[in-house]
Enzyme design. Structure first.
Site, PDB file in Angstrom:
ATOM      1  NE  ARG A   7      15.629 -15.781  18.482  1.00 18.72           N
ATOM      2  CZ  ARG A   7      16.187 -15.355  19.603  1.00 18.72           C
ATOM      3  NH1 ARG A   7      15.773 -14.226  20.154  1.00 18.72           N
ATOM      4  NH2 ARG A   7      17.160 -16.034  20.181  1.00 18.72           N
ATOM      5  CG  HIS A  17      26.876 -21.290  28.318  1.00 18.67           C
ATOM      6  ND1 HIS A  17      28.070 -20.610  28.340  1.00 18.67           N
ATOM      7  CD2 HIS A  17      27.166 -22.569  28.656  1.00 18.67           C
ATOM      8  CE1 HIS A  17      29.049 -21.440  28.666  1.00 18.67           C
ATOM      9  NE2 HIS A  17      28.523 -22.625  28.874  1.00 18.67           N
ATOM     10  CD  GLU A  28      32.673 -19.853  19.275  1.00 17.77           C
ATOM     11  OE1 GLU A  28      32.512 -19.742  18.055  1.00 17.77           O
ATOM     12  OE2 GLU A  28      32.075 -19.149  20.102  1.00 17.77           O
TER      13      GLU A  28
END
Length: 674
Positions: A297, A235, A200
């Site tokens: 979660r 990241h 992306e």
């Protein structure tokens, strides 16, 4: 409400879940691997069951082992925490089939959002803005390269499954795409058992902003506002806060509504996080955000949401799992003040945040500091091993304003004491006080942009060197006094009263290895003080005096400035903790001629235990400084080891798939320059 809860996880999240469950009157059951037999979460639970060997794949990731522990313990419900099996639809289905309450969303929701490509397609159909990219099934390298060209560089390669920065690579140059693709696929396969990726567009100045959502089984869903998770390295999130700095109210409303719509679209239940990327190049705007993924979660950073809303999200999870309605409607959810969370990792910021292992010789938090919460997964004396994520714990501060929260947290971090493995504690304290961060000028490139200020690599502070000298002088004095007390011979050298330490004026050169460099300092006693030469480049001496109590607390006066520090013995030296930073002093024996740096050994060594995943070096090859030679995986992350100088490879001693110990020789080099 069920009465017994098994926590299928470890570390700080297991401890955190246990505390809420116990407050609610539930019996808590822990599971553990061989590496965690004496772990903190095991000690905190009412019962604990062994589930296998140390590697996660043989213990915490084994569904059958967790279910067996449930059967043996009589557990009625299972909380998966985060990581491991928390987003495994098969595990959720297996729990349901076994008659257990799964404290999480239904398996169908996990499946819908578990694969990033399918989730993006679903969001596109729902009208939620999505980052431009390729999310299809074609995984051929050439095809993905073509898609990257179509999207336009820079691009982001992301693992279809999982999260936490695993299997994610930014690519700026088309020439690097194939190499980075292989690395991302390999890491994704290792972490999640699925090598598929998506590609992306990389947003130039991205802000990572996520919305905490909650839904029950009665059709109700709410947003508990946003969290800003933009400060990341590799990241992976390091610092999170709520609410997001500079967030316009209309954008908060738009993002919250989009997140709730996403949850309802997949029949969600329980806690979840819808993650968005926002363009910060021209400030935050209601039409400037795009969907990235949904984490089905509880998130690591959930405490900041708890702080600004006053709610216990684990309690909400347990009540929703038991079939109860959400405690609050959307217009009843409070938003008060500002909260900031930092993740304390065992890692070395000066070495690209490479994970660190070892025993926590010191782990102490300052007392009597209100509005600060610590969620720790280990205790002083515990080991940080190579088998699991290197996070030691989290520290969260809450204040009436963002600046109050930041100042409170920085003060706490500067007084905290952590020693043993390398940690990012000083880095976190520096970030809290950084001018740009305090001003809210943040995006996901913040750490890389300000790394020199956050991780100083210059010479060691002269005052710190003076403190190190004081420690060694005091240690020698104690040793000599103890030896003198033991001596019954009046003519023994230990009984002499003219020792330079005990009142003489002889000078001596002390040698340390500090921050990888050898330091030689001339020390001359002057009464109750020491004159230290060679500390400052300009040649000026430092005069210091100090005392140290039995707990290793050093109180020193250095050139008229009163300082305090803590001393922790380690090996043939000590660790000095001052202002939140831990500095290791290795004492060099003058008679020891074998002390050499790694650079002098003509070999590349493994920085820690791990697995060799790729060997790029070849015997006889000429390599330049910085050239990649070996890729190894340790603590769930890949690390590329590079040549420290222009060299000629003499021998490669490892192959792909080999497990190596820390310090093992991987590659040797020929003598002389390449």
């Amino acid at each position: 409400m069920f009465k017994t809860l098994l926590i299928a996880n470890r570390g700080e999240i297991a401890v955190r879940i246990i505390r809420t469950a116990r407050r609610m009157g539930l019996k808590t059951i822990a599971v553990y691997s061989d590496a965690d037999a004496n772990a903190y979460h095991v000690a905190e639970a009412d019962e604990a069951y062994r589930i296998g060997p140390a590697p996660a794949a043989e213990s915490y990731l084994r569904v059958e082992a967790i279910l067996d522990a449930c059967a043996r313990s009589g557990a009625e419900a299972v909380h998966p925490g985060y990581g491991f099996l928390s987003e495994n639809a098969g595990f959720a289905e297996a729990c349901e089939k076994a008659g257990l309450v799964f404290v999480g969303p239904p398996a169908s929701a996990i499946k819908a959002m578990g694969l990033k490509d399918a989730a993006k397609a679903l969001m596109e159909k729902a009208g939620v803005p999505v980052v431009p990219g390729y999310h299809g099934d074609n995984q051929h390298a050439d095809f993905l390269g073509e898609q990257a060209e179509r999207i336009g560089y820079p691009v982001l390669i992301k693992a279809v499954a999982g999260g936490g920065g695993k299997g994610m690579r930014r690519v700026d140059d088309p020439a690097d795409f194939a190499k980075e693709l292989k690395s991302a696929q390999r890491e994704a396969g290792s972490a999640f058992g699925d090598e598929r990726v998506l590609v992306e567009k990389y947003v130039a100045r991205p802000r990572h902003i996520e919305i905490q959502v909650f839904a029950d089984s009665h059709g109700n869903a709410v947003s508990l506002y946003e969290r800003d998770c933009s400060l990341q390295r590799r990241h992976q999130k390091v610092i999170e806060e709520a609410p997001a700095p500079g967030m316009p109210e209309e954008m908060r409303k738009a993002m919250g509504e989009a997140a709730v719509a996403a949850a309802k679209a997949i029949g969600y239940r329980g806690a979840g996080t819808v993650e968005f990327i926002a363009d910060a190049s021209q400030g935050l705007k209601a039409d400037g955000f795009w969907f990235m993924e949904m984490n089905t979660r509880l998130q690591v950073e959930h405490p900041v949401t708890e702080a600004i809303t006053g709610q216990d999200l684990v309690e909400w999870q347990l009540r929703v799992a038991a079939g109860e309605h959400l405690p609050l409607a959307q217009d009843e959810v409070p938003l008060k003040g500002h909260a900031v969370e930092v993740r304390l990792y065992a890692e070395d910021p000066a070495k690209k945040f490479f994970p660190s292992t070892g025993q926590l010789l010191r782990l102490r938090a300052p007392a009597n500091m209100p509005h600060v919460r610590t969620d720790m997964g280990v205790r002083e004396g515990d080991d940080v091993t190579m088998f699991y994520d290197p996070m030691i714990g989290k520290i969260i501060a809450h204040g009436e304003t963002r600046l109050v929260a930041l100042r409170t947290l920085r003060g706490f971090l500067s007084r905290m004491e952590v020693a043993g493995p390398k940690t990012n504690l000083a880095f976190l304290a520096a970030a809290m006080g950084h001018e740009a961060f305090m001003a809210g000028d943040i995006d996901t490139g913040f750490i890389d942009r300000h790394l020199d200020a956050l991780v100083p690599t210059g010479a060691v502070d002269p005052r710190l060197l003076a403190l190190g000298v004081a420690v060694q002088m005091l240690m020698r004095k104690v040793e000599l006094e103890q030896a003198q007390e033991k001596s019954d011979e009046p003519h023994s050298p230990w009984a002499a009263s003219d020792s330079w330490v005990l009142g003489g004026s002889r000078s001596e050169v002390l040698r340390f290895i500090v921050a990888g460099e050898e330091v030689s300092l001339k020390v001359t006693p002057e009464g109750e003080c020491w004159r230290i030469s060679g500390v400052r480049d300009e040649g000026e001496d430092i005069v210091a005096s100090a005392i140290m109590n039995g707990d290793g607390v050093l109180t020193a006066t250095v050139d008229g400035v009163r300082l305090t520090a803590s001393c922790v013995p380690k090996g043939r030296g000590f660790i000095l903790i001052h202002d939140g930073a831990a500095t290791e002093f290795e004492i060099v024996d003058p008679m020891d001629v074998d002390v050499v740096s790694d650079a002098d050994t003509g070999a590349m060594k493994a920085p820690m235990p791990g697995k060799i995943v790729q060997v790029l070096a070849e015997p006889g090859a000429k390599v330049r400084k910085g050239a990649a030679l070996v890729v190894m995986e340790a603590m769930k992350m890949e690390q590329t080891l590079v040549a420290g100088a222009d060299s000629i490879v003499a021998e490669v001693r490892v192959g792909e798939g080999d497990q190596v110990e820390g310090g093992a020789v991987l590659v040797t080099f020929e003598e002389g320059e390449a």
